[in-house]
Design an enzyme around this catalytic site. Structure first.
Site, PDB file in Angstrom:
ATOM      1  CB  SER A  98      -1.035  -0.157   1.357  1.00  0.00           C
ATOM      2  OG  SER A  98      -2.080   1.043   1.142  1.00  0.00           O
TER       3      SER A  98
ATOM      4  CG  HIS B 275      -5.900  -2.433   0.087  1.00  0.00           C
ATOM      5  ND1 HIS B 275      -4.776  -2.224  -0.919  1.00  0.00           N
ATOM      6  CD2 HIS B 275      -5.138  -1.536   1.219  1.00  0.00           C
ATOM      7  CE1 HIS B 275      -3.708  -1.429  -0.530  1.00  0.00           C
ATOM      8  NE2 HIS B 275      -4.074  -1.102   0.693  1.00  0.00           N
TER       9      HIS B 275
ATOM     10  CD  GLU C 210      -5.214  -4.102  -4.118  1.00  0.00           C
ATOM     11  OE1 GLU C 210      -4.942  -3.855  -2.764  1.00  0.00           O
ATOM     12  OE2 GLU C 210      -4.876  -4.603  -4.928  1.00  0.00           O
TER      13      GLU C 210
END
Length: 535
Positions: A213, A440, A338
């Site tokens: 990330s 995610h 995601e």
């Protein structure tokens, strides 16, 4: 002259005495390691050693707030590194079990180091330096404490978790402040590792930086910076929202101005800003995200590294030249899911057809009519958040990932590997919208074998998948080849200028050509990802 000779002899005797003490410490107690700044004492377990809270820079407090990280001052006595330090100043909203129980502090430039038990100065173990994510505003190395298990499982890699200044304290840019203090913290940590990891048994010529990330976004930024490049030779980027982009100076200054107004200071009055308490500083950015207008994507990362033309010269998608000859890249995206946590956090109620079309027009002011047929809204009266999630997943993650991976493979002589994690865990998800999806961050417990610590009861196939993933990663660190060393189920083929191979991570792992011809990504490529790239 005699006096000068006497002083030189005295200094020589002191150095000899210290060297003997240093050698004695290293050879008689494996829990103690002597670094260039002084000795540190960690914990020796059955399979590994751990050194918690090892400093890599002076505390960035008081007059060092909004200053570049400063080298440590050497210490004389053995420094105990037995417990983790506080996480960097933040308003942690990541939930129980993820936010550090150690609290927050501006005195936070520390790292946790895990080595095999038998590591010695001549061991030459490869090193992973992990950069935590959290939108550059939350998160810490504590979140990745379970990376220790990667080392425990194979006892062949040294793992370092680093912390860096977050949010306004680390990434506020003005005319007087470059805005890359947190990014320079990362570089200072890398410099410390490069110069000292040999004392702990590591090989400074085999350092891999890895982030997820915002940590992955940081990895991409390090690949553009001449400040960073000398300190690592390989990189792993996981779920990097490349399209969000780094802040330009104008945007960064606008954020800083609104923040300074909120705390009652002039934007350039550092005396006033440094006089505010940590809590006042953390409360200051609360309303900034509501003032972005059409630049709605900037609200996802209000604070991020700044393109200053020096520390960071360009957007990460713009150029891929100048990498180390052994550089390797791995990027992944995760099917269509995601962005679900971000979209459902952005809008907690149903997004209707009209609102959806307005959002698409805001994000794609010049391309909305080309985008809408590819991502049509749900019928009137139904929720368009699922299709909005797919669109934003493609725009922020999947398609720029394809662009970046293919660009790197064409420009670089070093190997490039790509993977796509698609497994839906049997344990479900805390967010209802992510049930039966791959959202995610949901893969992290498998990547780092932390599922037991996280209270997840995986089935045997999932546990085997976790082992296979770790084997690929360790092989990459040991031999710059994911297929040699520990057993792996299939060959992970490189991405080349003619072959877009992807490792598909499911309980049955396979490789395929999966992103060469993709109409949706072809269309999104033509948006130039917020003008970061041009044909």
């Amino acid at each position: 002259m005699n006096k000068l000779v006497f002083i030189l002899l005295l200094l020589l005797l002191i150095n000899i005495s210290f060297a003997r003490k240093r050698s004695y410490i290293k050879n008689t107690d494996t829990s103690i390691v002597v670094t260039q700044f002084g000795a540190i004492k960690g914990i020796v377990e059955d399979t590994h050693r751990v050194f918690y809270g090892v400093p890599f820079a002076q505390p960035p407090v008081n007059q060092l707030r909004w200053e570049n990280p400063i080298d440590l001052k050497p210490w004389e006595n053995v420094r105990e590194t037995l417990t983790q330090k506080s996480q960097c100043a933040q308003k942690c909203n990541l939930g129980p079990g993820v936010c550090s129980p150690m609290g927050t502090s501006e005195d936070s430039l520390y790292q946790d180091i895990f080595t095999p038990k038998d590591a010695r100065p001549n061991s030459k173990y490869p090193v992973i330096v992990y950069i935590p994510g959290g939108a550059f505003s939350v998160g810490s190395g504590f979140l990745y404490l379970f990376m220790m298990l990667l080392n425990l499982l194979h006892s062949s890699v040294i793992v370092v978790n680093i912390n860096y200044r977050l949010g306004v304290l680390g990434l506020m840019g003005t005319d007087l402040m470059h805005g890359n203090y947190g990014f320079l913290d990362q570089i200072k940590a890398l410099e410390w590792v490069y110069n000292n990891i040999g004392f702990l048994g590591g090989n400074k010529e085999m350092i891999t930086i890895w982030g997820e990330s915002a940590g992955a976004f940081s990895v991409s930024a390090h690949l553009t910076s001449t400040y960073s490049r000398q300190y690592f030779n390989a990189a792993i980027s996981s779920s990097s929202p490349l399209t969000v982009g780094l802040k330009d100076k104008t945007t960064a200054r606008g954020n800083a101005n609104r923040f300074a107004t909120n705390v009652g200071c002039n934007i350039e009055d550092l005396t006033c800003l440094r006089g505010k308490s940590m809590d006042e500083i953390l409360d200051g950015p609360r309303k900034i995200g509501l003032t972005f207008g059409y630049k709605i994507l900037d609200a996802f990362t209000i604070w991020s590294p700044v393109i200053d033309g020096d520390i960071i010269p360009m957007q990460t998608l713009t150029d891929s030249k100048g990498r180390s000859k052994h550089m390797m890249f791995q990027h992944y995206w995760k099917c269509k899911h995601e962005a679900i946590p971000f979209i459902y956090s952005f809008s907690k109620i149903v997004v209707g057809i009209d609102y959806y079309r307005v959002l698409v027009a805001i994000v794609f002011p010049l391309n909305a009519m080309k985008i809408l047929p590819l991502y049509p809204a749900a019928p009137r009266g139904q929720d368009s958040r699922p299709i909005l999630s797919e669109l934003i997943t493609d725009y922020l993650f999947r398609c720029p990932d394809r662009y970046h991976t293919v660009t790197n493979a064409k420009k670089l002589s070093s190997p490039t590997y790509h993977y796509h994690y698609v497994h839906v865990k049997s344990t479900g998800h805390s967010l209802d919208a992510c049930d039966d999806k791959v959202c995610h961050g949901t893969e992290l417990s498998l990547f780092f074998n932390s599922y037991e610590l996280m209270g997840e009861r995986l089935d045997n196939d999932e546990k085997e998948l976790a082992i296979d993933i770790n084997n690929y990663i360790v092989n990459l660190q040991l031999l710059i080849n994911p297929n040699t060393g520990l057993d792996v189920p299939v060959q992970w083929r490189q991405v080349t200028c003619t072959q877009n191979s992807t490792l598909i991570l499911e309980t049955t792992i396979e490789t395929k050509v999966s992103f060469t011809n993709d109409p949706k990504c072809n269309a999104l490529d033509l948006t130039y990802y917020r003008n970061q790239v041009r044909p």
